[in-house]
Structures are given as structure tokens and as C-alpha cells.
Design an enzyme around this catalytic site. Structure first.
Site, short mmCIF file in Angstrom:
data_model
loop_
_atom_site.label_atom_id
_atom_site.label_comp_id
_atom_site.label_asym_id
_atom_site.label_seq_id
_atom_site.Cartn_x
_atom_site.Cartn_y
_atom_site.Cartn_z
N LYS A 188 0.86 -1.20 0.00
CA LYS A 188 0.00 0.00 0.00
C LYS A 188 0.89 1.24 0.00
CE LYS A 188 -3.87 2.04 2.62
NZ LYS A 188 -4.70 1.95 3.84
N SER B 90 -9.70 1.95 2.84
CA SER B 90 -8.83 2.65 1.94
C SER B 90 -7.83 1.76 1.19
CB SER B 90 -8.03 3.71 2.71
OG SER B 90 -7.20 3.11 3.67
N SER C 135 -9.98 -0.26 7.12
CA SER C 135 -9.38 -0.09 5.80
C SER C 135 -8.69 -1.32 5.23
CB SER C 135 -8.38 1.07 5.82
OG SER C 135 -9.05 2.29 5.70
#
Lengths: 487, 97
Positions: free
Chosen positions: A78, A153, A177
Site C-alpha cells: 500500500k 482505503s 481499511s
């Protein structure tokens, strides 16, 4: 085709000499090439450095040198986790040109374990969002239905794993997330106990809630990845020095006399019918394996979203004050008449997107003179009551089971104009962050229209071993829990 | 719960955020809506409840007071938008100098 093989299967192939890491990485790069034009999970694919890393691992293996536990396995990161020499943009214009000058603790660990870092995955800007629609650069699409959100996210990481582009990925979870995108994309996503994984090198959003965790296509792989990155790190003063026991060793042992807690309110208003059905089927599956199902009460859980959306933005407004256009990040062009304060305001106004501004504003408001007690302090007190709810519930049960998200993946654009409705997506996941306890989302089948549905398990702090074993019990009895999209 | 555009502008100033008039308008509505939802916290009796600022039960974590290597200057300046190679450059902040 290797791209839907699990990391464990790929490791076995590498160990037996059936394949090499270079071959494996090339296959995954090929898969990315073939499908990521539609999915847009990656912000950047680092093919050259990945192949170099793979070559080095192959050389070590061939020479009979000792290699790490993930040696040769591709992994995606990420883009809010710092990798030395890579950009870490946080999907924000603010950090579009920022290059990390050091490795995060988790990246040091992954490199030591021999994992091959394939690229940076998309997210909601600064990890604020539930759909990846807040990325300043691109929209990630759900591999199961390209018109739907992958969740957020950590949507890029979830989508990359779901579409067979990588077997493993790292994400971060501040209010759900990791778990919510895992449920939207039909993969396993796990948030560890707060303090289990060092946040050193993770770009801060809400420091008392943020945790890095694994994405994988099955429970065993998620356990393997967590074991590879967790552990104490003195550079993160909230990293806890609690011994880590092996998760993988006992994974296949079912928990005898497992007691599962369910919360009646979780099944009431706002829950999609098909998600309810799948959750109830998961409960039945556990019951048929000898688990006892027991109702528990979390009377303060309904205040979780409200407390969270004061606490997280307050911490964010403080954390993100570092982006001033001076030390790093976007700087507005200035002329001779611009004061320092003007430069701060212009740089931040240009660099941050709408959701980040909204949360900074919310936090600054809640912390401002005259409102601090009414909002921030109040939310912190409610947070304690929420955490105590879980402590009490775990006196009676081993794990708590619920849906991960109230709905399957929603259509892109459906919630963008209604921030509050978007926030309510986190209703089942947020409690774990407030209380600091571990949680996992596992696939529990699909809706009639073929969208994945996730079920969440929560366990007491530091009981990851129990959490993973409970998750594995479900997975081993439900073959449909391992899903792959047709693409 | 409503927030006036003046309230929004005041908070934007505190947060050092330059907002467009459209953003001010939009945030007044949206922040008011969110704060309205958050007001449900007032239903909760929190007398005698200690605030919980952190999930981890650790306090006063100190490192030993030993000199350690830190980022070299050129590395620390690598991402600076404006630098002379030694310092971060900012607009003039003192008048007449």
C-alpha cells in the site's frame, strides 16, 4: 496458471525447484500487464527491481544459502508504507513527488524474509475513505465488477490480491481499511492488535488507531505474512513487546469448545439481506463444527462511528500539520509578497483533496478552543466505554462474529456526495480500532449477482492465534470461501 | 446542527488551509451534517469515565540516552521543495532584513 496459487503453494514450488522466483515474478508481472489496465490497483509497478530481487533469491537458493520464509514470493505494498528509494505518495498530490529515504520496519522485515516487492498500490488519499474514490491519481475498480468500488482505503492491495496480480499484499487499517476492502474483493484481510506491528515508516493518519496488516487469498497465507512482519520495534514507542507465538503451527487445529459471540443489533436495520443470509450461514457452519453460539451485548457499539469520526480526524488534523510545503511535499508557487503563513495555506489548499480537507477541518474544529471538551474529550470517554464492552463480552466468548460491511461492494460514485453515509460503511469494523483488538475478514460466499460477502471475526487483544484458528475452521469447511473472479 | 461559512473560514484559518468559496460552502453543509450525527455522543453518561487516548497500555517509553546516527543532511534535504543544499528555504519572515 500460477497466479491464483496461494503463497504457500508457490513457496512449495520454489522449494522443490519446480519453478524459480524469476519465473514466478514474470508470471505475476504478466498478469498485472493483462488485467491491471481494467482494475487500476497499482500506482506503480517496479518490474526491474522486482526481477533483480527475484534473481538474487534464485541465486541464494541455488547456492544452498539460507533464505527467508517468504523467499521469492511477490508482494504488493500500500502506497502509504515507506520503501527506500520508492515514491510514497499516499495517493495525494501533496506527496506526488516524495521519495522515501528509509525503509519502514515492515519493509525491513519483508526484505529480510526474501519477499519480492512488486509495486505500490492505490488507496484513498492518506488512507481516508472506504472506496478508493478519494485517490488523487486513479480509481481502482473491483475485479468482481469493474463498475463497483474495491472498498478502501486499502482497495488497491485488496484488488491486486483478488485479481491474481500478487498472492500477498500489505495494507493499513484505521477504521476498517483492510477488512472492508477484503470483504468487497473476496479475499482475507486482517488487522492485528494495536502495537503488534510497528508503525515506523507508515505515513501517519490517526496514530492511536493505525495498524499495518496482511491481505491474502487464504487464512494460512495471511498468518504467514503477519508472522513475517510483526514484532517489537523500539522506533515505534507504541510497539508492544509482547512475545509472538507461531500462528502457522497450530492453524489446522480446530478450537475445541469454541464459543462465538454474536450481537443481535448487528443483524437489525441497515444490513443487506444477502449479507445477513451469508453471515447466518457462517454461524451455522460453526455450529455444525461444534461451536457454541451465544448472544453478547455491546451496548456502546452504536456510538462507535460517532466517536471515531471525532477521534480520527482530530489525530489527522494534528498529524497532517507536518505538510507545510517546507520540508517535503507540495509547495505552492510563491512570489515575493507571500508570507510564510500564506505559503502554508496555499500549499495545503492545493496539495490536499476534498476528503482530507474535510477531515482536517473536522478535527481542527473538534480540537478548537471551546469545543475540545464537548467533542474530543467526550469521544475519548465513549471510546473507553466501547473498549470495556469488548472486554466484558470476551469474558463469555472466544471470538465475536459479525458481517464485515453492511453491504456488498457498492457502485462507484454511489456514495461520493454523502460523506456520512460513506462513514457508516465502517460500522462493524471501527470498534476493533477503537478498542485496539485484532480482527479478520474472511470470504463467506457470494451474492446472487456474484459479489463477494465477508464475515468478520474479532478476538481479545494479543489473541491472534485464536483468531486465525477460528477463521481457518470456517475456511476448511467451506470451499466456496476461496473465490476467484473471472478475469 | 449547522455551521456558518464564517465558522468554516475560522477553522480553515486554524488548520492553515486555503479553501475556495465553493469549498467553504460545501464544508459548511457537510461538516454540519457530520457534527449533527456526532451529537448522539451526548446521550452517553460519561461522568467518572476516564478518557482513553490510546489502545496500547504503555506509558513513558524511553530509549537509552545514547548518540545514534540520524539521516545525513543531504538525505534529509532530498525531498525539500526549496533548499540551498544546507537549509530549507522559506519566505522572508522578518521585516527589513
Amino acid at each position: 496458471m500460477n497466479h491464483y496459487k496461494s503463497a504457500s503453494e508457490q513457496l512449495a514450488q520454489l522449494q522443490s525447484g519446480e519453478t524459480t522466483s524469476v519465473e514466478l515474478v514474470q508470471q505475476h508481472l504478466g498478469r498485472i500487464e493483462a488485467v491491471d489496465g481494467n482494475v487500476n490497483a497499482f500506482l506503480e509497478v517496479c518490474s526491474d527491481s522486482a526481477l533483480q530481487q527475484a534473481e538474487e533469491i534464485d541465486r541464494q537458493r541455488a547456492a544452498g544459502e539460507k533464505v527467508g520464509r517468504l523467499a521469492g514470493i511477490p508482494i504488493a505494498i500500500k502506497d502509504n508504507i515507506c520503501v527506500e528509494g520508492w515514491k510514497a505518495s499516499c495517493a495525494s498530490k501533496m506527496l506526488e513527488n516524495f521519495t522515501s529515504v528509509y525503509d519502514s520496519h515492515v519493509i525491513e522485515k519483508l526484505k529480510a524474509a526474501g519477499a519480492v516487492l512488486v509495486g505500490r498500490t492505490n488507496l484513498d488519499e492518506f488512507a481516508m475513505g472506504s472506496s478508493c474514490e478519494n485517490s488523487a491519481f486513479q480509481q481502482t475498480n473491483n475485479p468482481w465488477d469493474l463498475e463497483r468500488a474495491p472498498g478502501g482505503s486499502s482497495g488497491g492491495s485488496a484488488a491486486a490480491v483478488a485479481a491474481g496480480m500478487v498472492p500477498l499484499a500489505l495494507g493499513s487499517d484505521t477504521g476498517g481499511s483492510i477488512r472492508q476492502p477484503a470483504s468487497f474483493c473476496g479475499v482475507v484481510g486482517m488487522k492485528p492488535t494495536y502495537g503488534r506491528v510497528s508503525r515506523y515508516g507508515l505515513v501517519a493518519f490517526a496514530s492511536s488507531l493505525d495498524q499495518i496488516g496482511p491481505f491474502a487469498r487464504n487464512v494460512a497465507d495471511a498468518a504467514l505474512l503477519l508472522e513475517s512482519v510483526w514484532g517489537h520495534d523500539r522506533r515505534d514507542s507504541t510497539s508492544v513487546d509482547v512475545p509472538t507465538s507461531s500462528l502457522s503451527d497450530q492453524l489446522e487445529e480446530p478450537l475445541k469448545g469454541l464459543k462465538i459471540g454474536i450481537v443481535p443489533e448487528h443483524f437489525s436495520n441497515g444490513l443487506d439481506d444477502e449479507v445477513r443470509d451469508k453471515t447466518e450461514q457462517a454461524i451455522e457452519s460453526y455450529r455444525s463444527q461444534g461451536a457454541t453460539i451465544q448472544e453478547v451485548e455491546l451496548p456502546y457499539a452504536k456510538y462507535g462511528v460517532a466517536a471515531y469520526y471525532i477521534i480520527a480526524p482530530s489525530e489527522a488534523s494534528s498529524n497532517l500539520s507536518r505538510y507545510d510545503g517546507i520540508h517535503y511535499g507540495h509547495r505552492a508557487s510563491s512570489d515575493g509578497n507571500m508570507s510564510l503563513a500564506d505559503l502554508y495555506e496555499a500549499s495545503r489548499g492545493e496539495g490536499f483533496g476534498p476528503e482530507v480537507k474535510r477531515r482536517i477541518m473536522l478535527g481542527a474544529y473538534a480540537l478548537s478552543s471551546g469545543y475540545y471538551d464537548a467533542y474530543y474529550l467526550k469521544a475519548l470517554k465513549v471510546r473507553r466505554l466501547i473498549a470495556e464492552d469488548y472486554q466484558k463480552a470476551f469474558q463469555d466468548v472466544d471470538v465475536i462474529l459479525s458481517p464485515t460491511s453492511p453491504t456488498p461492494a457498492f457502485k462507484l460514485g454511489e456514495l461520493v456526495d454523502d460523506p456520512l453515509k460513506m462513514y457508516l460503511n465502517d460500522i462493524y469494523t471501527i470498534g476493533a480500532n477503537l478498542a485496539g483488538i485484532p480482527g479478520i475478514s474472511i470470504s463467506a460466499g457470494q451474492t446472487a449477482s456474484g459479489l463477494p460477502v465477508g464475515v468478520q471475526l474479532l478476538a481479545p487483544a494479543f489473541e491472534e492465534a485464536k483468531l486465525f484458528r477460528a477463521a481457518r475452521m470456517y475456511e476448511s469447511a467451506n470451499s466456496e470461501s476461496r473465490l476467484t473472479p473471472a478475469m | 446542527m449547522t455551521l456558518s461559512t464564517e465558522d468554516v473560514q475560522k477553522v480553515a484559518k486554524l488548520a492553515r488551509l486555503k479553501l475556495t468559496p465553493d469549498e467553504v460552502e460545501q464544508f459548511a453543509g457537510q461538516l454540519g451534517h457530520i457534527l449533527g450525527y456526532v451529537e448522539m455522543l451526548n446521550e452517553v453518561d460519561t461522568d467518572n469515565v476516564q478518557p482513553m487516548a490510546h489502545a496500547a497500555d504503555v506509558t513513558n517509553v524511553f530509549r537509552s540516552d545514547e548518540v545514534q546516527a540520524s539521516l545525513p543532511r543531504e538525505t534529509a534535504l532530498e525531498n525539500a521543495p526549496k533548499t540551498d543544499g544546507k537549509y530549507f528555504l522559506v519566505p522572508q519572515i522578518l521585516e527589513g532584513s
